[in-house]
Write a protein that holds these residues in place. Structure first.
Motif, short mmCIF file in Angstrom:
data_model
loop_
_atom_site.label_atom_id
_atom_site.label_comp_id
_atom_site.label_asym_id
_atom_site.label_seq_id
_atom_site.Cartn_x
_atom_site.Cartn_y
_atom_site.Cartn_z
N GLY A 166 0.84 -1.19 0.00
CA GLY A 166 0.00 0.00 0.00
C GLY A 166 0.87 1.24 0.00
N LYS A 167 0.26 2.38 -0.21
CA LYS A 167 1.01 3.63 -0.29
C LYS A 167 1.69 3.93 1.04
N LYS A 168 3.00 4.14 1.00
CA LYS A 168 3.86 4.42 2.15
C LYS A 168 3.73 3.37 3.24
N SER A 169 3.37 2.15 2.87
CA SER A 169 3.20 1.07 3.83
C SER A 169 4.38 0.11 3.77
N THR A 170 4.71 -0.46 4.91
CA THR A 170 5.73 -1.50 4.97
C THR A 170 5.14 -2.83 5.42
N LEU A 171 3.83 -2.88 5.62
CA LEU A 171 3.17 -4.11 6.05
C LEU A 171 2.99 -5.05 4.86
N ILE A 172 3.36 -6.30 5.07
CA ILE A 172 3.19 -7.31 4.02
C ILE A 172 1.71 -7.67 3.95
N PRO A 173 1.11 -7.61 2.76
CA PRO A 173 -0.31 -7.96 2.64
C PRO A 173 -0.55 -9.42 3.05
N LYS A 174 -1.70 -9.66 3.67
CA LYS A 174 -2.02 -11.00 4.17
C LYS A 174 -2.02 -12.05 3.07
N ALA A 175 -2.43 -11.67 1.88
CA ALA A 175 -2.47 -12.63 0.77
C ALA A 175 -1.08 -13.14 0.41
N ASP A 176 -0.05 -12.34 0.65
CA ASP A 176 1.31 -12.73 0.29
C ASP A 176 2.03 -13.47 1.41
N LEU A 177 1.47 -13.51 2.59
CA LEU A 177 2.13 -14.21 3.70
C LEU A 177 2.25 -15.71 3.43
N THR A 178 1.26 -16.31 2.79
CA THR A 178 1.35 -17.74 2.50
C THR A 178 2.42 -18.03 1.45
N ARG A 179 2.57 -17.13 0.47
CA ARG A 179 3.63 -17.33 -0.52
C ARG A 179 5.00 -17.19 0.13
N LEU A 180 5.15 -16.22 1.04
CA LEU A 180 6.42 -16.07 1.73
C LEU A 180 6.70 -17.28 2.63
N GLN A 181 5.65 -17.83 3.24
CA GLN A 181 5.83 -19.01 4.08
C GLN A 181 6.30 -20.19 3.24
N THR A 182 5.78 -20.32 2.02
CA THR A 182 6.23 -21.38 1.12
C THR A 182 7.71 -21.22 0.79
N VAL A 183 8.14 -20.00 0.54
CA VAL A 183 9.56 -19.74 0.26
C VAL A 183 10.40 -20.04 1.48
N ALA A 184 9.95 -19.64 2.67
CA ALA A 184 10.70 -19.91 3.90
C ALA A 184 10.83 -21.41 4.13
N ASP A 185 9.77 -22.17 3.89
CA ASP A 185 9.84 -23.62 4.04
C ASP A 185 10.83 -24.23 3.06
N PHE A 186 10.80 -23.73 1.82
CA PHE A 186 11.75 -24.23 0.81
C PHE A 186 13.19 -23.94 1.23
N LEU A 187 13.44 -22.72 1.72
CA LEU A 187 14.80 -22.36 2.13
C LEU A 187 15.26 -23.15 3.34
N ASN A 188 14.35 -23.49 4.22
CA ASN A 188 14.71 -24.31 5.38
C ASN A 188 15.09 -25.72 4.97
N GLN A 189 14.47 -26.24 3.91
CA GLN A 189 14.78 -27.58 3.45
C GLN A 189 15.95 -27.62 2.48
N ASN A 190 16.27 -26.49 1.85
CA ASN A 190 17.34 -26.41 0.86
C ASN A 190 18.31 -25.30 1.26
N ARG A 191 19.28 -25.63 2.07
CA ARG A 191 20.22 -24.63 2.59
C ARG A 191 21.20 -24.15 1.52
N ASN A 192 21.19 -24.77 0.34
CA ASN A 192 22.07 -24.33 -0.74
C ASN A 192 21.40 -23.30 -1.66
N TYR A 193 20.22 -22.79 -1.26
CA TYR A 193 19.53 -21.73 -2.00
C TYR A 193 19.51 -20.46 -1.18
#
Length: 159
Positions: A58-85
């Protein structure tokens, strides 16, 4: 047919987001798994690729939209399982009055995404954070301002 027959088969169907509720004539509320309905008034970016995606703020916002939190969680899970990424966080902003303000806003957005990954146990050496302000914005017109309030997430193997 007698009226009592219709009373026995009459059901009141209430639809919510994920559950259908049936109210039977004996006043028992029963739930069954239903269908998820998307909000038709919200812009949704359908993405199947987890290696690169964009988060819009959003304008001048630093809050991550709720819809994107699940995508970020998927990336975090992938990075936890693949330490070479590693994940590369490219942040952009165009809503400040000066270039310095734009850089500060984009830095705060990249910090927020980095904080999300750190909270979800991603190693600090797997995170690269870059913030550009408006120096790499594709278009500086008012119509495209919302597209320039973004953080681009990229996954790649660590070199």
């Amino acid at each position: 047919m007698p009226l009592s027959y219709f009373n026995k088969i009459r059901l009141l169907v209430l639809l919510t987001y994920t559950v259908q509720y049936f109210l039977c004539t004996n006043q028992i509320l029963r739930a069954e798994e239903g269908v998820i309905f998307e909000n038709p008034y919200q812009k949704v970016e359908k993405q199947t690729d987890v290696t690169t995606f964009t988060i819009y703020f959003g304008k001048k916002s630093t809050l991550i939209p709720k819809a994107d939190l699940t995508r970020l969680q998927t990336v975090a899970d992938f990075l936890n399982q693949n330490r070479n990424y590693e994940v590369i966080i490219d942040a952009h902003a165009v809503e400040g009055k000066t270039n310095k303000e734009n850089v500060i806003i984009s830095e705060k957005r990249s910090l927020e995404v980095e904080r999300f990954f750190l909270i979800h146990f991603v190693e600090p050496n797997q995170i690269r954070r870059l913030f550009y302000g408006n120096s790499k914005s594709p278009n500086l017109t008012k119509e495209h301002e919302a597209l320039n309030r973004r953080v681009e997430i990229k996954l790649q193997p660590i070199n």
